[in-house]
Design an enzyme around this catalytic site. Structure first.
Site, PDB file in Angstrom:
ATOM      1  N   GLN A 206       0.925  -1.193  -0.406  1.00  0.00           N
ATOM      2  CA  GLN A 206       0.433  -0.653  -0.353  1.00  0.00           C
ATOM      3  C   GLN A 206       0.572   1.204  -0.022  1.00  0.00           C
ATOM      4  OE1 GLN A 206      -2.443  -2.028   3.180  1.00  0.00           O
ATOM      5  NE2 GLN A 206      -3.487   0.428   2.848  1.00  0.00           N
ATOM      6  N   PHE A 237      -6.328  -3.911   3.321  1.00  0.00           N
ATOM      7  CA  PHE A 237      -6.491  -3.988   4.626  1.00  0.00           C
ATOM      8  C   PHE A 237      -5.252  -3.190   5.849  1.00  0.00           C
ATOM      9  CE2 PHE A 237      -8.597  -7.755   3.244  1.00  0.00           C
ATOM     10  CZ  PHE A 237      -9.536  -7.102   3.055  1.00  0.00           C
ATOM     11  N   ARG A 319      -5.883   7.477  17.092  1.00  0.00           N
ATOM     12  CA  ARG A 319      -6.972   8.099  16.635  1.00  0.00           C
ATOM     13  C   ARG A 319      -8.396   6.613  17.616  1.00  0.00           C
ATOM     14  NH1 ARG A 319      -9.699   8.211  11.451  1.00  0.00           N
ATOM     15  NH2 ARG A 319      -7.781   9.019  10.549  1.00  0.00           N
ATOM     16  N   GLU A 720     -12.817   2.845   5.267  1.00  0.00           N
ATOM     17  CA  GLU A 720     -13.263   2.329   6.526  1.00  0.00           C
ATOM     18  C   GLU A 720     -14.395   2.461   7.192  1.00  0.00           C
ATOM     19  OE1 GLU A 720      -8.611   3.347   8.721  1.00  0.00           O
ATOM     20  OE2 GLU A 720      -9.320   4.635   7.272  1.00  0.00           O
TER      21      GLU A 720
END
Length: 769
Positions: A206, A237, A319, A720
């Site tokens: 990614q 993912f 987060r 997401e």
């Protein structure tokens, strides 16, 4: 956006399939392992640590070198540059150097004539260890204060004082497990040496630019000497954001040392043992509230198992803190985040990036408040939603686009929530063994990298003399459809059919210094960068046509019927041919940096997100109180993607994200033994959701709004946010368990994943509470 008549909606037609759909169906889509292997190709395998924490006393690789097919074996001493495959901290080693910190960590690297030969030989290494104290559980790490960084605190008001003054209080704790990415295509990389020390790496990653950077430093070469390419991935993912660098660097090392192309295709068991997972969390809380269920005070303690190295754990845990409010205003709140270091494989990025853990925590708290009050949890959720006058998050960002109340109300009506609640209650009253539960939970997910400098992207657009178009950008395709979305953007600028645009593989020698395709921002960032590049070319063409046909630039229009200029109508191909003859540049780079975001991590205050994406889901479940087994019976989803770039692909992302979230919360259980060894390292022992787990009734509707921020086509991210819609499954399971003792006003003690064993344990615990 491009000028177009009402019939011209390249960006909004639901008929545009994924660009690789036909190739997938025909079996012609090429992945890294599908390319023809040149003569002399070497295949690689790691010799892995058998200890969770130990000092390496000696390594004897004589039997490995003597094994059939083995060409070379390498240790840390053979690395010419930096022995580092970490994103930031420098603590992830390509090959262990003096000490191992987790079971399965690479110690040496075998290059052989076949993958089987390499794997067999890797088992023959003799490594002598001096065991060191190993921390394998979160409790041990906490007792030893083993942390990857200092414990963080985010707060507003005075939570302790507000708790003291609250009319009612609850406290509780629960756990949620990690999750393996279980991408269909495992980790794979192919490195090919070039001239003068250059190297080309085909990687399933990614983050091509990070792989490029780490490979260059490992080889002690400049970044310009390394080209990383990725056309597509068979899923990622988050598991190929940082983890792909290990395998790419190994292949590059062998290619550089031997002068032969080298491939590392990791076996599934080895992949699961060596690569990082979602962070497991432990949650403890105290909440104060009134008789109507309004949250007045909250002290929330989040602990995560970060594993042996730092990886991306600081940002992931941040987060979780950001999303511990979800859609709810928390007037006096203190969130403490403990980042524990253990001798297990390092936890890493996973879809949602800490958001699911923080969001599940607050949903569990809301369910607890509702249970104590004897109220429907939806009533408590509605009572605590952000609203005018209560619009600031605990980290100081204003929730400017709060569509959650309207979205929830619409889903409640369309899914017949109130009616179904009564039907579930009537069923439970008559059913002694099977119990049902139903829940509606919302989602508010912040979109942007919380590491601010990552919010940038570049693109390269070529328009050829025959009118065909080629695009390249920093986004990577892992099945989510970012390639076709960006192609639609470019086609829209020039008002040409989508088939005019050729998508090319992501390459670091075309677009440099790119960010990972992560944080749900692939289409946002790369779509806008490609739009800017295409607009630069269109502006040049407009200027050229205005000069050629003696008209103002405002009289030049790109339409699906042709390009209009000074009373003339030309095809796009005619325009590009004339522009080529007229010596007009038809190639341009484009760049985009997300505006208006800033964050002070020391104070945990600021605006870390450009906007929020919203959604809500209703899930209805049934449990067997004798076996603990469950079934998700029905799911209804209403989700916000703004003005969708591609509605069909977005629906697919919503369905897939929900089912993956359902798996995390119900079936996907990671188990380590007391020595830090992963026991669930294959499909035989690790259960991902299958087609039979998909609810029979499953509806997905898109919210009919648009982004208040000027994103590409006013769209919103979709990668997401849908994952957390599955929280409704966990809440519904809790209500089904509560129905086994309906007079108890307490929350059943359920941990995630809600396996049959845990459901039975929760039933017993609820009856005894």
């Amino acid at each position: 956006m491009a000028e177009r008549d009402p019939a011209w909606k390249v960006l909004e037609k639901p008929s545009h399939p994924h660009d690789s759909a036909r190739l997938h169906v025909a079996g012609e889509a090429r992945y890294a392992d599908d390319l023809a292997e040149p003569e002399g190709m070497l295949h690689l395998a790691f010799g892995q640590s058998s200890e969770a924490h130990a000092r390496i006393v000696s390594i004897d690789l004589s039997d490995v070198l003597a094994a059939e097919g083995v060409v070379a074996v390498y240790t840390a001493a053979d690395i010419p540059g930096a022995n580092d495959v970490s994103p930031f901290a420098g603590d992830d080693r390509l090959l262990a150097d003096g000490e191992v910190t987790s079971h399965g960590q690479p110690v040496f690297l075998v290059a052989a004539t076949s993958q089987r030969a390499a794997r067999k030989a890797a088992r023959l290494g003799k490594v002598e260890y001096e065991p060191l104290p190993a921390v394998t559980t979160m409790a041990e790490a906490r007792a030893r204060q083993s942390l990857i960084e200092p414990t963080q605190r985010m707060a507003r008001g005075d939570a302790a004082a507000a708790l003291e003054g609250a009319p009612r209080r609850v406290s509780g704790r629960f756990e949620m497990g990690g999750q393996d990415h279980f991408y269909l295509e495992g980790q794979v990389a192919v490195a090919t040496p070039g001239e003068d020390g250059q190297i080309h790496v085909l990687s399933s990653t990614q983050h091509p630019s990070e792989v490029q950077h780490l490979v260059a430093h490992m080889l002690h070469r400049s970044t310009a000497d390394v080209t990383v390419e990725v056309r597509r991935m068979g899923g990622a993912f988050g598991g190929k954001e940082t983890q792909a660098a290990l395998f790419a660097a190994a292949a590059a090392l062998v290619a550089s040392k031997t002068g032969h192309p080298a491939k590392f295709r990791c076996d599934r068991d080895d992949d699961m043992v060596m690569t990082g997972k979602r962070h497991p969390f432990e949650v403890a809380y105290e909440a104060g509230f009134d008789d109507e269920g309004h949250l007045l005070a909250l002290k929330l303690f989040l602990s995560s198992n970060c594993g042996a190295t730092v990886d991306l754990s600081p940002a992931i845990n941040d987060r979780a803190m950001f999303h511990a409010d979800n859609c709810y205003y928390l007037p006096d709140v203190e969130i403490v985040s403990e980042r524990l270091k253990t001798n297990t494989v390092s936890a890493t990025a996973f879809r949602g990036f800490g958001g699911p853990q923080g969001m599940l925590a607050i949903e569990r708290i809301v369910d607890h408040v509702a249970a104590v009050l004897g109220k429907d949890p939806l009533a408590v959720r509605l009572a605590n939603l952000y609203r005018p006058g209560r619009e600031e998050t605990q980290y100081g960002m204003t929730v400017a686009d709060n569509i959650a109340p309207e979205l929830i109300a619409r889903l409640c009506e369309s899914a017949r929530y109130d009616e179904r609640v009564k039907a579930v209650e009537a069923f439970n009253a008559k059913s002694p063994v099977i119990k049902k539960g139903i829940a509606l939970t919302p989602v508010k997910f912040g979109i942007s990298f919380t590491t601010t400098h990552l919010n940038q992207a570049g693109a390269l657009v070529h328009v050829y003399a025959d009118g065909s178009i080629q695009i390249n950008h920093g986004g990577t395709e892992m099945g989510q459809g970012v390639y076709v979305k960006v192609a639609q953007v470019v086609a829209d600028v020039f008002a040409v059919p989508l088939g005019t645009v050729r998508i090319t593989a992501t390459r670091t020698d075309k677009v440099p210094n790119t960010s990972a395709t992560a944080a749900s921002s692939g289409a946002d960032l790369n779509g806008m960068a490609a739009h800017n590049a295409a607009m630069a070319i269109r502006d040049r063409l407009t200027n050229f046509l205005a000069r050629t046909y003696g008209c103002g630039e405002d009289a030049v229009h790109f339409t699906p019927g042709g390009v209009l200029a000074g009373g003339e109508t030309l095809s796009f191909a005619e325009v590009t041919h004339k522009a080529y003859i007229g010596r007009v540049s038809m190639s341009s780079t484009g760049f985009y940096a997300t505006p208006g975001i800033e964050y002070d991590r020391d104070a945990h205050k600021g605006r870390p997100f450009y906007y929020f994406a919203y959604g809500a889901s209703v899930s209805e479940v049934a449990i067997d109180t004798l076996t603990g087994e469950h079934k998700v019976l029905a799911v209804d989803i209403l989700h916000d993607v703004g003005r969708s770039l591609n509605p069909v692909i977005d629906r697919g992302q919503i369905e897939g994200g929900f089912v993956q979230g359902q798996g995390w919360l119900t079936t996907e259980e990671l188990v380590w033994d007391g020595k830090g060894r992963l026991l669930t390292h294959s499909p035989a022992t690790y259960k991902i959701p299958t087609a039979s787990d998909r609810p029979k009734h499953f509806t997905v509707a898109l919210w009919d709004g648009e982004n208040v921020e000027p994103t590409i086509n006013r769209s919103k991210a979709v990668g997401e946010p849908p994952f957390m819609l599955a929280n409704s499954v966990f809440s519904a399971l809790g209500r089904a368990i509560a129905a086994t003792a309906p007079d108890k006003r307490d929350l059943p003690p359920l941990d995630a994943p809600a396996t049959p064993e845990r459901i039975l344990k929760a039933i017993a615990g609820h009856k005894l509470s």
